[in-house]
Design an enzyme around this catalytic site. Structure first.
Site, mmCIF file in Angstrom:
data_model
loop_
_atom_site.group_PDB
_atom_site.id
_atom_site.type_symbol
_atom_site.label_atom_id
_atom_site.label_comp_id
_atom_site.label_asym_id
_atom_site.label_seq_id
_atom_site.Cartn_x
_atom_site.Cartn_y
_atom_site.Cartn_z
ATOM 1 C CG ASP A 1 -40.661 15.105 4.744
ATOM 2 O OD1 ASP A 1 -40.237 15.772 3.785
ATOM 3 O OD2 ASP A 1 -41.864 15.046 5.032
ATOM 4 C CB SER A 2 -40.133 19.606 5.437
ATOM 5 O OG SER A 2 -41.253 19.013 4.813
ATOM 6 N N GLY B 1 -41.706 23.647 0.861
ATOM 7 C CA GLY B 1 -42.069 23.838 -0.557
ATOM 8 C C GLY B 1 -42.366 25.260 -0.967
ATOM 9 C CB CYS C 1 -37.862 16.008 1.890
ATOM 10 S SG CYS C 1 -38.504 17.665 1.586
ATOM 11 C CG ASN C 2 -40.112 14.202 -3.888
ATOM 12 O OD1 ASN C 2 -39.655 13.553 -4.807
ATOM 13 N ND2 ASN C 2 -40.910 13.675 -2.979
ATOM 14 C CB THR C 3 -39.155 20.298 -1.176
ATOM 15 O OG1 THR C 3 -40.499 19.954 -1.472
ATOM 16 C CG2 THR C 3 -38.957 21.779 -1.334
ATOM 17 C CB CYS D 1 -44.853 15.989 -2.468
ATOM 18 S SG CYS D 1 -44.985 16.516 -0.739
ATOM 19 C CG HIS E 1 -46.358 15.729 3.214
ATOM 20 N ND1 HIS E 1 -45.028 16.068 3.156
ATOM 21 C CD2 HIS E 1 -46.776 16.051 4.468
ATOM 22 C CE1 HIS E 1 -44.650 16.580 4.318
ATOM 23 N NE2 HIS E 1 -45.698 16.579 5.135
HETATM 24 N N1 DGL Z 1 -42.560 15.831 1.859
HETATM 25 C C1 DGL Z 1 -41.940 17.003 1.275
HETATM 26 C C2 DGL Z 1 -41.630 16.688 -0.186
HETATM 27 O O1 DGL Z 1 -41.498 15.513 -0.527
HETATM 28 C C3 DGL Z 1 -42.800 18.186 1.579
HETATM 29 C C4 DGL Z 1 -42.185 19.481 1.324
HETATM 30 C C5 DGL Z 1 -42.703 20.650 2.114
HETATM 31 O O2 DGL Z 1 -42.388 20.731 3.303
HETATM 32 O O3 DGL Z 1 -43.348 21.513 1.498
HETATM 33 O O4 DGL Z 1 -41.477 17.555 -1.019
#
Ligand code: DGL
Length: 270
Positions: free
Chosen positions: A7-8, A40, A70-72, A194, A196
């Site tokens: 993830d980010s 994001g 990470c969805n992004t 997301c 998070h």
């Molecule tokens: N957890 C990331 C997601 O699922 C966060 C993305 C971000 O860093 O903005 O999109």
């Protein structure tokens, strides 16, 4: 080798935690790209560049299978990575599809034509980059007919969570849900798009009301990974011990992760 989870930042730890609960013996190398978070607010090329660099770190650590928790990154980079970058002996899986399969009441990997489903009005909460990619709507359209999706870009929530500022995160969730309600007054279901956001599950539920069913990814991704590994046991790996890595400050990240998951967690520099 081990399974990689990326993830980010720390949002993917919600997936990491669920995967550990489902498969306690699985070795997992987690990587948070804190140096470049949040993703994001970046454009698609930037997200692609950051994501490929991060996934390469996990490949170099010995992972053959990486989950983009990470969805992004899944929305903005996964397809391009699979088409142009991924070595043939490696696999990268995203987190969108298990959630959409749950929403559309499908079995894992059911690619039959789209059908009418029970839920008609769905609120999607995600980062600005995920919302503007429209990847969720695309994946949904492959599986369901006539579902009305209203997407709300939740600026600021990831930063507030990463900073451990839950008072701000709470206020932002309330204001993003208010904004969603102005566009869709009565959603039947809400997607926390997301990784998070499950850390703010109660704030979303309170703002949305008890009748809205919230879908969040951690358990769905863990179940679908378990199913995948039963079908592809060679990707499970046995030789490499799990560890937690960050491209950011390991001391700060360890403190936050310990606070979020309420158990001692120690990160190392990637
Ligand atoms: N957890 C990331 C997601 O699922 C966060 C993305 C971000 O860093 O903005 O999109």
């Amino acid at each position: 080798m081990a399974i990689g989870i990326f993830d980010s930042g720390l949002g993917g730890m919600t997936v990491f935690d669920a995967v550990q609960q489902h498969m306690p013996d699985l070795d997992i190398i987690y990587l948070g790209d804190h140096k470049h978070a949040p993703y994001g607010v970046r454009d698609a090329d930037d997200i692609y560049r950051c994501t490929t660099q991060a996934v390469q770190i996990l490949f170099d650590q010995g992972c053959d299978l990486v989950i983009l928790a990470c969805n992004t990154a899944s929305a903005a980079a996964l397809r391009r990575m699979q088409e142009h970058w991924l070595p043939s002996d490696k696999r990268v899986l995203g987190v969108f599809v298990p959630m959409i399969e749950a929403l559309t009441e499908r079995q894992w990997g059911d690619n039959s034509p789209p059908t009418q489903v029970a839920v008609q009005h769905v609120a999607l909460f995600a980062t600005p980059a995920t919302v503007s990619s429209r990847a969720f709507q695309r994946e949904l359209a492959f599986r369901a007919i006539g579902v009305d999706v209203e997407a709300q870009a939740c600026g600021g929530v990831v930063d507030a969570i990463e900073d451990g500022d839950f008072i701000l995160a709470d206020a932002l969730v309330q204001s993003h849900v208010d904004a969603l309600h102005r566009k869709m007054p009565h959603p039947q279901a809400a997607i926390l798009g997301c990784t998070h956001y499950p850390l703010m599950h109660d704030a979303f539920q309170k703002a949305l009301g008890p009748r809205v069913k919230i879908f969040s990814q951690a358990n769905l991704v863990a179940e679908s990974l378990q199913d995948y590994l039963q079908r592809h046991p060679d990707k499970r790996g046995t030789q490499v011990k799990g560890k937690l890595l960050t491209t950011g400050d390991p001391v700060k990240v360890s403190q936050r992760a310990t606070q979020f998951l309420k158990r001692p967690l120690t990160f190392e520099s990637a």
